[in-house]
Enzyme design. Structure first.
Site, PDB file in Angstrom:
ATOM      1  N   LEU A 280       0.656  -1.366   0.077  1.00  0.00           N
ATOM      2  CA  LEU A 280      -0.154   0.149   0.150  1.00  0.00           C
ATOM      3  C   LEU A 280       0.940   1.133   0.175  1.00  0.00           C
ATOM      4  O   LEU A 280       2.000   1.431   0.920  1.00  0.00           O
ATOM      5  CB  LEU A 280      -0.792  -0.052   1.238  1.00  0.00           C
TER       6      LEU A 280
ATOM      7  N   ASN B 175       0.671   5.372   0.510  1.00  0.00           N
ATOM      8  CA  ASN B 175      -0.079   6.542   0.731  1.00  0.00           C
ATOM      9  C   ASN B 175       0.709   7.845   0.445  1.00  0.00           C
ATOM     10  O   ASN B 175       1.434   8.128  -0.625  1.00  0.00           O
ATOM     11  CB  ASN B 175      -0.923   6.759   2.029  1.00  0.00           C
ATOM     12  N   ASP B 176       0.886   8.864   1.427  1.00  0.00           N
ATOM     13  CA  ASP B 176       1.320   9.932   1.005  1.00  0.00           C
ATOM     14  C   ASP B 176       2.747  10.270   0.418  1.00  0.00           C
ATOM     15  O   ASP B 176       3.648   9.508   0.855  1.00  0.00           O
ATOM     16  CB  ASP B 176       1.900  10.885   2.472  1.00  0.00           C
TER      17      ASP B 176
ATOM     18  N   GLN C 200       4.955   7.004   1.603  1.00  0.00           N
ATOM     19  CA  GLN C 200       4.535   6.059   2.516  1.00  0.00           C
ATOM     20  C   GLN C 200       4.182   4.857   2.296  1.00  0.00           C
ATOM     21  O   GLN C 200       3.406   4.820   1.173  1.00  0.00           O
ATOM     22  CB  GLN C 200       3.256   6.615   3.193  1.00  0.00           C
TER      23      GLN C 200
ATOM     24  N   TYR D 160       6.841   7.891   9.558  1.00  0.00           N
ATOM     25  CA  TYR D 160       5.511   8.707   8.963  1.00  0.00           C
ATOM     26  C   TYR D 160       6.034   9.705   8.142  1.00  0.00           C
ATOM     27  O   TYR D 160       7.431   9.920   7.728  1.00  0.00           O
ATOM     28  CB  TYR D 160       4.616   9.003  10.077  1.00  0.00           C
ATOM     29  N   SER D 161       5.159  10.426   7.753  1.00  0.00           N
ATOM     30  CA  SER D 161       5.306  11.450   6.665  1.00  0.00           C
ATOM     31  C   SER D 161       6.036  12.698   7.113  1.00  0.00           C
ATOM     32  O   SER D 161       6.484  12.677   8.229  1.00  0.00           O
ATOM     33  CB  SER D 161       4.060  12.119   6.043  1.00  0.00           C
TER      34      SER D 161
HETATM   35  C1  FRU Z   1      -1.696  11.224   6.057  1.00  0.00           C
HETATM   36  C2  FRU Z   1      -1.192  10.665   7.362  1.00  0.00           C
HETATM   37  C3  FRU Z   1       0.082  11.499   7.974  1.00  0.00           C
HETATM   38  C4  FRU Z   1       0.995  10.485   8.571  1.00  0.00           C
HETATM   39  C5  FRU Z   1       0.973   9.289   7.524  1.00  0.00           C
HETATM   40  C6  FRU Z   1       0.950   7.871   8.129  1.00  0.00           C
HETATM   41  O1  FRU Z   1      -2.370  10.445   5.386  1.00  0.00           O
HETATM   42  O2  FRU Z   1      -2.037  10.377   8.403  1.00  0.00           O
HETATM   43  O3  FRU Z   1      -0.425  12.427   9.095  1.00  0.00           O
HETATM   44  O4  FRU Z   1       2.198  10.972   8.891  1.00  0.00           O
HETATM   45  O5  FRU Z   1      -0.389   9.470   6.881  1.00  0.00           O
HETATM   46  O6  FRU Z   1       1.088   6.967   6.927  1.00  0.00           O
END
Ligand code: FRU
Length: 454
Positions: free
Chosen positions: A17, A19-20, A36, A79-80
């Site tokens: 997966l 994400n950011d 991410q 994390y991000s």
């Molecule tokens: C946003 C978020 C960030 C965090 C990250 C974790 O989508 O929730 O705040 O750092 O994703 O994956």
């Protein structure tokens, strides 16, 4: 031909997966996009930074893991965060997440790279200031000429359970001090992934308000917003510090979140975002049978016009355009296009202003239409869980340009030179495509092209 979800020209993970977007930067002659990544599962149970690299923003190479959660302070997630070139090295700032016995701890951390192959962790650079809870994350770092220092904005939750953006500063990128609260919300419990930058003579603040249940410590919903104003660097103050009033949406589609920007070597302000706001059930159905989920948006150049943020696909992307696809004229106002591929580019321009325009594709499952009386754009897609149409709207005074970048399972629609954008994943079941265009006049310029693989 088999219908595929696999994207042709968007960044998506080989498995797991995404994400950011994180650590966006131009360093060592290359563009770097970190993200991410849960490389093990299609869920949010593990987070590290994966890494893509490119010399032209169109052909990308996947470089594998960059920062993994192997320290006590980041063991429950890298994390991000963001990237910045300091002293000829790439500094990567991120949030180390540690969760023990349901107790969350967030630490802002630094990793440094000289070659973008190895990333050396430098440890914790900032503990959460006492004004905030441990919902304190997503450091975005930038340099201030005026103040001759580095600033970091961090998404935060105040002790009263409501969101904020915190400002920190540093002279060298390593020693950080908390300065003050830049902006607050009384309506949302958290602000995620803030970004502040100068664009022309103004400053832009991007932020993601999040509604949370503070008792259950769970997220309810969130979206991406922006405000334009002035960041007074010398006094370390924003002139638009109320996050609840007078904001605009960054995108009007179904799938857009956690955008991040960077300045490239040509001085362009470029944005990538996570192209998803899918719920768990949608994720499950969408990625059934494949080992990966989610992608990033196309890279977009930002600019301000009429005090509104505009987004346009970066100009390099136009190198992906191939042959023209012929238009079949069915009647004076109805035109059709038969397609073999789901990925296509469509550009429509009519400086005399379009009236009741209707464009559909994926055999009618996806559509965009303009109502000149209501002055409203409506985007429709098929919800693949409920198996029925759903739509989003936005107000638009007039319509002179529609630019659509469709990939195998997404569509990004830019209106009026990027004044409004709709980004959405789509789940098209048909193996054959068609586009139907209604309500255009003979003065309307229509261009439809194949998208080639690079
Ligand atoms: C946003 C978020 C960030 C965090 C990250 C974790 O989508 O929730 O705040 O750092 O994703 O994956």
């Amino acid at each position: 031909m088999e219908k595929t979800l696999k994207q042709q020209y968007h960044l998506e993970p080989i498995h797991g997966l995404l994400n950011d977007p994180n650590g966006l930067s131009y360093f060592g002659g290359k563009y770097h996009v970190f993200f991410q990544w849960n490389k093990f599962e299609k869920d949010h149970s593990y987070k590290e930074w994966g890494h893509f690299e490119s010399s032209d923003l169109i052909s990308w190479e996947f470089r594998g893991s960059a920062i993994i959660p192997d320290q006590n302070y980041d063991k429950n997630g890298v994390y991000s965060g963001s990237g910045l070139v300091i002293d000829d090295k790439l500094y990567l700032f991120y949030t180390g997440n540690n969760k023990e016995n349901c107790q969350r701890e967030s630490k802002q951390c630094l990793a440094v790279s000289e070659d973008c192959k190895t990333f050396l962790k430098q440890g914790v650079i900032l503990h959460t200031p006492e004004q905030f809870t441990e919902h304190f994350r997503d450091p975005k770092v930038f340099y201030s000429d005026k103040k001759n220092c580095y600033f970091m904005v961090v998404g935060a939750q105040r002790r009263n359970g409501k969101g904020a953006i915190a400002l920190c500063s540093s002279n060298d990128g390593r020693q950080w001090n908390y300065k003050n609260i830049l902006a607050t919300t009384e309506q949302y419990e958290m602000i995620e992934c803030p970004d502040v930058f100068q664009l022309g003579n103004s400053h832009v603040l991007l932020y993601n308000p999040q509604k949370r249940d503070n008792i259950l410590d769970s997220s309810l919903y969130s979206f991406s917003a922006y405000k334009i104003g002035i960041f007074d660097e010398l006094n370390e103050k924003l002139d638009f510090n109320d996050l609840d009033s007078a904001f605009s949406l960054l995108d009007y589609g179904f799938d857009f979140y956690a955008p991040q920007t960077f300045l490239d070597e040509k001085g362009r302000r470029i944005l990538f975002a996570w192209m998803s706001r899918m719920e768990e059930e949608q994720e499950k159905v969408f990625s059934n049978g494949v080992s990966y989920i989610h992608c990033l948006t196309l890279p977009r150049e930002l600019f301000i016009e009429n005090n509104q943020l505009h987004q346009r696909p970066v100009k390099e992307l136009y190198q992906l355009l191939g042959n023209d696809i012929p238009l079949i004229v069915e009647s004076e106002s109805i035109k059709k296009v038969e397609l073999k591929e789901s990925a296509f580019y469509l550009h429509i321009q009519d400086n005399a202003c379009m009236q009741n325009v209707y464009i559909s594709f994926h055999r009618g499952q996806t559509a965009i239409e303009y109502d000149p009386v209501k002055k409203q754009i409506k985007f429709t897609r098929k919800n693949w869980v409920a198996n029925q149409a759903e739509f989003k709207t936005c107000n638009l005074e007039f319509l002179i340009e529609i630019e659509i970048w469709a990939d195998n399972s997404s569509v990004e629609i830019f209106l009026n030179n990027g004044e409004k954008v709709f980004s959405s994943r789509i789940f098209a079941l048909n193996t054959e495509e068609d586009i139907v265009l209604k309500g255009l006049t003979e003065k309307t310029i229509i261009e439809i092209k194949e998208i080639i693989s690079k």
